[in-house]
Design a protein around this motif. Structure first.
Motif, mmCIF file in Angstrom:
data_model
loop_
_atom_site.group_PDB
_atom_site.id
_atom_site.type_symbol
_atom_site.label_atom_id
_atom_site.label_comp_id
_atom_site.label_asym_id
_atom_site.label_seq_id
_atom_site.Cartn_x
_atom_site.Cartn_y
_atom_site.Cartn_z
ATOM 1 N N LYS A 186 0.863 -1.177 0.000
ATOM 2 C CA LYS A 186 0.000 0.000 0.000
ATOM 3 C C LYS A 186 0.901 1.229 0.000
ATOM 4 N N GLU A 187 1.042 1.855 -1.158
ATOM 5 C CA GLU A 187 1.898 3.025 -1.278
ATOM 6 C C GLU A 187 1.446 4.112 -0.299
ATOM 7 N N GLY A 188 2.438 4.689 0.385
ATOM 8 C CA GLY A 188 2.119 5.717 1.369
ATOM 9 C C GLY A 188 1.408 5.165 2.589
ATOM 10 N N MET A 189 1.403 3.823 2.757
ATOM 11 C CA MET A 189 0.715 3.158 3.869
ATOM 12 C C MET A 189 -0.757 3.537 3.930
ATOM 13 N N ASP A 190 -1.346 3.807 2.781
ATOM 14 C CA ASP A 190 -2.746 4.212 2.702
ATOM 15 C C ASP A 190 -3.660 3.130 3.262
ATOM 16 N N GLY A 191 -4.412 3.466 4.313
ATOM 17 C CA GLY A 191 -5.347 2.519 4.908
ATOM 18 C C GLY A 191 -4.734 1.493 5.837
ATOM 19 N N VAL A 192 -3.424 1.539 6.034
ATOM 20 C CA VAL A 192 -2.750 0.577 6.909
ATOM 21 C C VAL A 192 -2.909 0.999 8.374
ATOM 22 N N VAL A 193 -3.311 0.074 9.238
ATOM 23 C CA VAL A 193 -3.393 0.338 10.677
ATOM 24 C C VAL A 193 -2.053 -0.058 11.287
ATOM 25 N N ALA A 194 -1.273 0.929 11.726
ATOM 26 C CA ALA A 194 0.079 0.668 12.197
ATOM 27 C C ALA A 194 0.166 0.360 13.689
#
Length: 372
Positions: A3-11
């Protein structure tokens, strides 16, 4: 899945703040940003973020007095401010001064809850002084030193302008600071947490955050917005609507619009718009009139809503804040969120280290330099 730019990723998980992008809602520790903007103060909001609950009257009074006692900056830092090149952007000055303050902290590398809170108070209290001194030095004016009989926002305007602060301006800026105080894992906050996850010191994390904030796709957008408004205002033969259309047709970015998380209007922008309208009316300006036309045109042309930076620009220009100090003001507010997130990271730390997917060449043969 990449996911480019960590779009939508729950870190990670956090109990500091919550965004509902679909509904356009923001909460600090469970309190609506609209309630806080209307009823709270910046210092009370900082207490809430740091301690998890709103303070009692006595707790807030003691907290405010504690911060007020820490406002003066070391003479070495004043010397640093006066020695930097004239071309230095105020945001670069701020991050350099914060780093210098870290070098003067004898407990720099002590990472314990009580000490982290102490460092947070020191940095919180000194940032307005650093910004105000920087402004007055750039203007060639005598420094106005901090007072302990004023709250944080009123004292900042006192140091910045050298005159008794206008209550309306104090309220407007204080509300602006509340709205900018915290916003989950935005780029600058995440960078501060990454620093904390390595067990680096708090000053290093804040320097990382200030550097990240300066980018035009983050806090730097507020300065970009006022430059845009000035440009539109000069175009006497071109309406704001036509100006927007030309920008869209040329594929240019219109600063202050769109957000990675919000699908509706940024709730902070709604509150800032009200502040901007009130200040415009008080000052006899028409920045909001231009802004509203741009807002409508961008919605029609691109389907985008204004974000926090758009109406913040009108608030700042009405307060007499120089353009290049818009980003430092953002930092002066967001220091609350940065320090809160760093303290949370230290408490339940795990090194932040995401993976990447390699897409380069493979199994290449190494040739000696004579054969290349």
């Amino acid at each position: 899945m990449v996911k480019e730019g960590m779009d939508g990723v729950v870190a990670l998980q956090s109990d500091i703040s919550k965004i509902d992008g679909e509904k356009g809602e923001l909460e600090y520790r469970g309190y609506s940003i609209h309630d806080l903007a209307e009823k709270s103060s910046y210092e009370e909001t900082v207490y809430l973020l740091w301690h998890g609950d709103l303070p009692t009257k006595d707790e807030l009074e003691n907290f405010s007095k504690d911060l007020a006692k820490r406002r003066r900056i070391p003479p070495e830092v004043i010397g640093l401010l006066s020695s930097l090149p004239e071309i230095t952007h105020p945001m670069v000055t701020l991050r350099t001064a914060i780093s210098y303050c870290g070098s003067l902290d004898e407990k720099l590398h002590v990472i314990e809850p009580e000490e982290n809170l102490e460092k947070s108070k020191e940095i919180m209290a000194m940032i307005p002084t650093i910004i105000a001194y920087t402004h007055r030095m750039r203007e060639g004016k005598k420094l106005v030193h901090p007072r302990q009989d004023l709250d944080r926002t009123a004292n900042f305007l006192w140091m910045l302008k050298g005159e008794e602060p206008d209550p309306l301006e104090v309220k407007a800026l204080d509300t602006d600071l509340i709205l900018h105080a915290e916003h989950t894992l935005n780029a600058s906050t995440y960078s501060s947490r990454i620093a904390a996850s390595t067990e680096s010191d708090m000053y290093a994390g804040i320097v990382s955050a200030t550097g990240t904030l300066m980018g035009p796709l983050h806090g730097g957008a507020s300065q970009w917005v006022i430059e845009m408004l000035r440009e539109v205002k000069k175009e006497e033969k071109t309406s704001p609507e036509d100006w927007v259309k030309k920008q869209v047709e040329a594929g240019e970015i219109i600063p202050g619009f769109g957000h990675r998380v919000y699908k509706e209007m940024d709730p902070r922008a709604k509150e800032l718009k009200k502040l901007a309208q009130g200040l415009d009316e008080r000052k006899g300006n028409d920045w909001c009139s231009i802004s509203e036309k741009i807002e409508k045109a961008v919605k029609e042309e691109k389907g985008l809503y204004p974000n926090v930076d758009f109406y913040a620009a009108t608030v700042y220009v009405n307060l007499g804040i120089p353009d290049e100090f818009f980003i430092p003001l953002f930092a002066m507010a967001r220091i609350a969120g940065w320090t809160t997130h760093m303290m949370e990271q230290y408490k339940k730390n795990k090194l932040i280290r995401p993976l990447q997917e390699y897409v380069g060449e493979k199994e290449r043969e190494y040739l000696s330099i004579e054969k290349r």
